[in-house]
Design a protein around this motif. Structure first.
Motif, short mmCIF file in Angstrom:
data_model
loop_
_atom_site.label_atom_id
_atom_site.label_comp_id
_atom_site.label_asym_id
_atom_site.label_seq_id
_atom_site.Cartn_x
_atom_site.Cartn_y
_atom_site.Cartn_z
N THR A 94 0.83 -1.20 0.00
CA THR A 94 0.00 0.00 0.00
C THR A 94 0.86 1.24 0.00
O THR A 94 0.61 2.20 -0.73
CB THR A 94 -0.95 -0.02 1.22
OG1 THR A 94 -1.71 -1.21 1.21
CG2 THR A 94 -1.88 1.17 1.20
N MET A 95 1.91 1.24 0.83
CA MET A 95 2.79 2.40 0.91
C MET A 95 3.55 2.59 -0.39
O MET A 95 3.74 3.71 -0.85
CB MET A 95 3.77 2.23 2.08
CG MET A 95 3.10 2.41 3.42
SD MET A 95 4.07 1.97 4.87
CE MET A 95 5.60 2.80 4.62
N ILE A 100 -1.05 5.53 0.97
CA ILE A 100 -1.11 6.04 2.35
C ILE A 100 -0.48 7.41 2.39
O ILE A 100 0.44 7.76 1.78
CB ILE A 100 -0.40 5.10 3.34
CG1 ILE A 100 -1.24 3.85 3.49
CG2 ILE A 100 -0.21 5.76 4.67
CD1 ILE A 100 -0.76 2.87 4.53
#
Length: 100
Positions: A94-95, A100
Motif C-alpha cells: 500500500t505504501m 497512504i
C-alpha cells in the motif's frame, strides 16, 4: 513398589505405599515427588497402593491436558505470526503504491 507409569514427557512415575502407616509416596524418575498420608489422601481408595495409583493416573492426565494446551498456544502463536507478516506485506504494498 507398584508398576511404573510414564507420562507424556517420558517421566517415570511409581508409588511406594505403606498400608500400616496409611501413607504413600509418588516417585518421579526415582525421586520422591509427593508424600500423602491420613486425611490428606487426594484420591482415596480401599488401599494406599490403589490411592497412589489413582493419584498417579490423575497426574498423568493433568500433564497430558497441559501439553495439549501448550501445543494449542504454540500453533495459535504461529498463526498470529503469519497473519502479522501478511499485514506487514499489505502495508508495504500500500505504501509503495502511494495509497497512504
Amino acid at each position: 513398589m507398584t508398576k511404573q507409569y510414564t507420562d507424556i514427557n517420558g517421566n517415570i512415575l511409581e508409588a511406594e505405599a505403606y498400608e500400616e502407616k496409611k501413607e504413600y509416596y509418588i516417585k518421579e524418575n526415582g525421586k520422591r515427588l509427593y508424600y500423602q498420608y491420613g486425611e490428606f489422601i487426594p484420591y482415596p481408595r480401599t488401599t494406599m497402593e490403589e490411592s497412589a495409583i489413582a493419584h498417579i493416573e490423575a497426574i498423568i492426565k493433568e500433564r497430558a491436558e497441559a501439553e495439549k494446551e501448550r501445543v494449542t498456544i504454540e500453533s495459535l502463536q504461529k498463526e498470529l505470526d503469519i497473519t502479522k507478516m501478511a499485514i506487514d506485506e499489505l502495508m508495504m504494498m500500500t505504501m509503495e503504491g502511494g495509497m497512504i
